[in-house]
Design a protein around this motif. Structure first.
Motif, PDB file in Angstrom:
ATOM      1  N   TYR A  54       0.831  -1.211   0.000  1.00 60.82           N
ATOM      2  CA  TYR A  54       0.000   0.000   0.000  1.00 60.82           C
ATOM      3  C   TYR A  54       0.865   1.261   0.000  1.00 60.82           C
ATOM      4  CZ  TYR A  54      -4.529  -2.282   0.665  1.00 60.82           C
ATOM      5  OH  TYR A  54      -5.669  -3.013   0.488  1.00 60.82           O
ATOM      6  N   ILE A  55       1.950   1.244   0.734  1.00 58.96           N
ATOM      7  CA  ILE A  55       2.865   2.390   0.752  1.00 58.96           C
ATOM      8  C   ILE A  55       3.472   2.595  -0.625  1.00 58.96           C
ATOM      9  CG2 ILE A  55       5.082   3.223   1.644  1.00 58.96           C
ATOM     10  CD1 ILE A  55       4.288   1.878   4.332  1.00 58.96           C
ATOM     11  N   ASP A  56       3.902   1.504  -1.265  1.00 61.58           N
ATOM     12  CA  ASP A  56       4.471   1.596  -2.614  1.00 61.58           C
ATOM     13  C   ASP A  56       3.474   2.197  -3.590  1.00 61.58           C
ATOM     14  OD1 ASP A  56       6.728   0.407  -1.577  1.00 61.58           O
ATOM     15  OD2 ASP A  56       6.300  -1.587  -2.417  1.00 61.58           O
ATOM     16  N   ILE A  57       2.230   1.775  -3.501  1.00 62.75           N
ATOM     17  CA  ILE A  57       1.190   2.296  -4.396  1.00 62.75           C
ATOM     18  C   ILE A  57       0.921   3.770  -4.108  1.00 62.75           C
ATOM     19  CG2 ILE A  57      -1.275   2.142  -4.954  1.00 62.75           C
ATOM     20  CD1 ILE A  57      -0.995  -0.924  -4.479  1.00 62.75           C
ATOM     21  N   ALA A  58       0.834   4.110  -2.828  1.00 63.36           N
ATOM     22  CA  ALA A  58       0.503   5.484  -2.451  1.00 63.36           C
ATOM     23  C   ALA A  58       1.560   6.478  -2.920  1.00 63.36           C
ATOM     24  CB  ALA A  58       0.330   5.575  -0.937  1.00 63.36           C
ATOM     25  N   PHE A  59       2.811   6.089  -2.888  1.00 64.36           N
ATOM     26  CA  PHE A  59       3.883   7.007  -3.235  1.00 64.36           C
ATOM     27  C   PHE A  59       4.498   6.723  -4.603  1.00 64.36           C
ATOM     28  CE2 PHE A  59       3.659   7.176   1.406  1.00 64.36           C
ATOM     29  CZ  PHE A  59       3.494   8.548   1.560  1.00 64.36           C
ATOM     30  N   ALA A  60       3.804   5.958  -5.433  1.00 63.08           N
ATOM     31  CA  ALA A  60       4.307   5.635  -6.769  1.00 63.08           C
ATOM     32  C   ALA A  60       4.339   6.892  -7.636  1.00 63.08           C
ATOM     33  CB  ALA A  60       3.418   4.578  -7.419  1.00 63.08           C
ATOM     34  N   ASP A  61       5.283   6.910  -8.522  1.00 64.43           N
ATOM     35  CA  ASP A  61       5.428   8.018  -9.466  1.00 64.43           C
ATOM     36  C   ASP A  61       4.984   7.507 -10.832  1.00 64.43           C
ATOM     37  OD1 ASP A  61       6.161  10.165 -11.005  1.00 64.43           O
ATOM     38  OD2 ASP A  61       8.259  10.158 -10.406  1.00 64.43           O
ATOM     39  N   ILE A  62       4.110   8.236 -11.487  1.00 63.32           N
ATOM     40  CA  ILE A  62       3.579   7.795 -12.781  1.00 63.32           C
ATOM     41  C   ILE A  62       4.692   7.577 -13.797  1.00 63.32           C
ATOM     42  CG2 ILE A  62       3.126  10.125 -13.647  1.00 63.32           C
ATOM     43  CD1 ILE A  62       0.944   7.025 -14.259  1.00 63.32           C
ATOM     44  N   THR A  63       5.783   8.308 -13.653  1.00 65.43           N
ATOM     45  CA  THR A  63       6.880   8.139 -14.614  1.00 65.43           C
ATOM     46  C   THR A  63       7.596   6.807 -14.435  1.00 65.43           C
ATOM     47  OG1 THR A  63       8.421   9.343 -13.185  1.00 65.43           O
ATOM     48  CG2 THR A  63       7.240  10.614 -14.876  1.00 65.43           C
ATOM     49  N   ASP A  64       7.316   6.100 -13.337  1.00 62.88           N
ATOM     50  CA  ASP A  64       7.862   4.749 -13.176  1.00 62.88           C
ATOM     51  C   ASP A  64       7.157   3.765 -14.113  1.00 62.88           C
ATOM     52  OD1 ASP A  64       9.502   5.709 -11.173  1.00 62.88           O
ATOM     53  OD2 ASP A  64       8.208   4.999  -9.542  1.00 62.88           O
ATOM     54  N   PHE A  65       5.985   4.148 -14.597  1.00 61.75           N
ATOM     55  CA  PHE A  65       5.173   3.232 -15.394  1.00 61.75           C
ATOM     56  C   PHE A  65       4.915   3.710 -16.819  1.00 61.75           C
ATOM     57  CE2 PHE A  65       3.945   3.054 -10.937  1.00 61.75           C
ATOM     58  CZ  PHE A  65       4.254   1.737 -10.659  1.00 61.75           C
ATOM     59  N   ALA A  66       5.087   5.002 -17.069  1.00 54.36           N
ATOM     60  CA  ALA A  66       4.773   5.553 -18.384  1.00 54.36           C
ATOM     61  C   ALA A  66       5.810   6.614 -18.751  1.00 54.36           C
ATOM     62  CB  ALA A  66       3.383   6.180 -18.378  1.00 54.36           C
ATOM     63  N   THR A  67       5.984   6.796 -20.056  1.00 51.37           N
ATOM     64  CA  THR A  67       6.876   7.856 -20.535  1.00 51.37           C
ATOM     65  C   THR A  67       6.016   8.910 -21.225  1.00 51.37           C
ATOM     66  OG1 THR A  67       7.259   6.617 -22.581  1.00 51.37           O
ATOM     67  CG2 THR A  67       8.845   6.308 -20.820  1.00 51.37           C
ATOM     68  N   PHE A  68       6.464  10.132 -21.092  1.00 46.45           N
ATOM     69  CA  PHE A  68       5.735  11.246 -21.672  1.00 46.45           C
ATOM     70  C   PHE A  68       6.673  12.018 -22.581  1.00 46.45           C
ATOM     71  CE2 PHE A  68       3.742  10.315 -17.637  1.00 46.45           C
ATOM     72  CZ  PHE A  68       2.405  10.302 -17.965  1.00 46.45           C
ATOM     73  N   GLY A  69       6.107  12.642 -23.549  1.00 44.94           N
ATOM     74  CA  GLY A  69       6.903  13.456 -24.451  1.00 44.94           C
ATOM     75  C   GLY A  69       6.031  13.988 -25.565  1.00 44.94           C
ATOM     76  N   LYS A  70       6.696  14.653 -26.496  1.00 46.11           N
ATOM     77  CA  LYS A  70       5.972  15.198 -27.642  1.00 46.11           C
ATOM     78  C   LYS A  70       6.327  14.375 -28.864  1.00 46.11           C
ATOM     79  CE  LYS A  70       5.718  19.896 -25.929  1.00 46.11           C
ATOM     80  NZ  LYS A  70       5.994  21.300 -26.173  1.00 46.11           N
ATOM     81  N   LYS A  71       5.323  14.064 -29.626  1.00 49.26           N
ATOM     82  CA  LYS A  71       5.530  13.287 -30.842  1.00 49.26           C
ATOM     83  C   LYS A  71       4.464  13.725 -31.837  1.00 49.26           C
ATOM     84  CE  LYS A  71       4.806   8.550 -32.131  1.00 49.26           C
ATOM     85  NZ  LYS A  71       4.669   7.169 -31.667  1.00 49.26           N
ATOM     86  N   GLU A  72       4.873  13.997 -33.059  1.00 49.20           N
ATOM     87  CA  GLU A  72       3.893  14.369 -34.085  1.00 49.20           C
ATOM     88  C   GLU A  72       3.222  13.132 -34.616  1.00 49.20           C
ATOM     89  OE1 GLU A  72       4.470  17.216 -37.007  1.00 49.20           O
ATOM     90  OE2 GLU A  72       5.765  18.496 -35.804  1.00 49.20           O
ATOM     91  N   VAL A  73       1.923  13.238 -34.706  1.00 47.95           N
ATOM     92  CA  VAL A  73       1.126  12.129 -35.224  1.00 47.95           C
ATOM     93  C   VAL A  73       0.407  12.644 -36.456  1.00 47.95           C
ATOM     94  CG1 VAL A  73      -0.759  10.537 -34.745  1.00 47.95           C
ATOM     95  CG2 VAL A  73       0.808  11.222 -32.916  1.00 47.95           C
ATOM     96  N   PRO A  74       0.593  11.984 -37.617  1.00 43.84           N
ATOM     97  CA  PRO A  74      -0.094  12.446 -38.818  1.00 43.84           C
ATOM     98  C   PRO A  74      -1.607  12.248 -38.696  1.00 43.84           C
ATOM     99  CG  PRO A  74       1.079  10.390 -39.241  1.00 43.84           C
ATOM    100  CD  PRO A  74       1.420  10.811 -37.841  1.00 43.84           C
ATOM    101  N   VAL A  75      -2.367  13.260 -39.108  1.00 44.50           N
ATOM    102  CA  VAL A  75      -3.814  13.197 -39.079  1.00 44.50           C
ATOM    103  C   VAL A  75      -4.296  13.140 -40.528  1.00 44.50           C
ATOM    104  CG1 VAL A  75      -5.926  14.386 -38.367  1.00 44.50           C
ATOM    105  CG2 VAL A  75      -3.853  14.545 -36.955  1.00 44.50           C
ATOM    106  N   PRO A  76      -5.056  12.120 -40.879  1.00 43.23           N
ATOM    107  CA  PRO A  76      -5.537  12.022 -42.255  1.00 43.23           C
ATOM    108  C   PRO A  76      -6.535  13.148 -42.556  1.00 43.23           C
ATOM    109  CG  PRO A  76      -6.442  10.240 -40.918  1.00 43.23           C
ATOM    110  CD  PRO A  76      -5.482  11.003 -40.060  1.00 43.23           C
ATOM    111  N   ASN A  77      -6.498  13.631 -43.812  1.00 46.53           N
ATOM    112  CA  ASN A  77      -7.445  14.670 -44.244  1.00 46.53           C
ATOM    113  C   ASN A  77      -8.818  14.054 -44.397  1.00 46.53           C
ATOM    114  OD1 ASN A  77      -5.427  16.550 -44.336  1.00 46.53           O
ATOM    115  ND2 ASN A  77      -4.984  16.197 -46.501  1.00 46.53           N
ATOM    116  N   SER A  78      -9.813  14.761 -43.898  1.00 45.87           N
ATOM    117  CA  SER A  78     -11.166  14.208 -44.033  1.00 45.87           C
ATOM    118  C   SER A  78     -11.967  14.953 -45.041  1.00 45.87           C
ATOM    119  CB  SER A  78     -11.895  14.192 -42.708  1.00 45.87           C
ATOM    120  OG  SER A  78     -11.648  15.316 -41.918  1.00 45.87           O
TER     121      SER A  78
END
Length: 78
Positions: A54-78
């Protein structure tokens, strides 16, 4: 026949009261304690292990489980 909400309420309360009566029986209570102890022994867990999780869960850091950043994603023309 469909039960009314009141009937269901009272039926559930009677079940809960019945459990309380059973737990006051020393033989039943000691058997439940024995079964819980066996289960804890088989799992090799104690209160400290659960508390630490429970202590580990309570003080977990989201960056321990996921990475964040900027990335361009192409969007198809509609």
């Amino acid at each position: 026949m469909r039960k009314t909400d009141v009937q269901v309420f009272f039926q559930k309360n009677e079940t809960i009261k019945g459990k309380g009566r059973l737990l006051r029986n020393p033989k039943i209570s000691s058997e439940i304690d024995r079964l819980k102890a066996d289960q804890a022994y088989e799992l090799k867990l104690d209160v400290r292990d659960v508390l630490q999780k429970y202590i580990d869960i309570a003080f977990a850091d989201i960056t321990d489980f996921a990475t964040f950043g900027k990335k361009e994603v192409p969007v198809p023309n509609s």
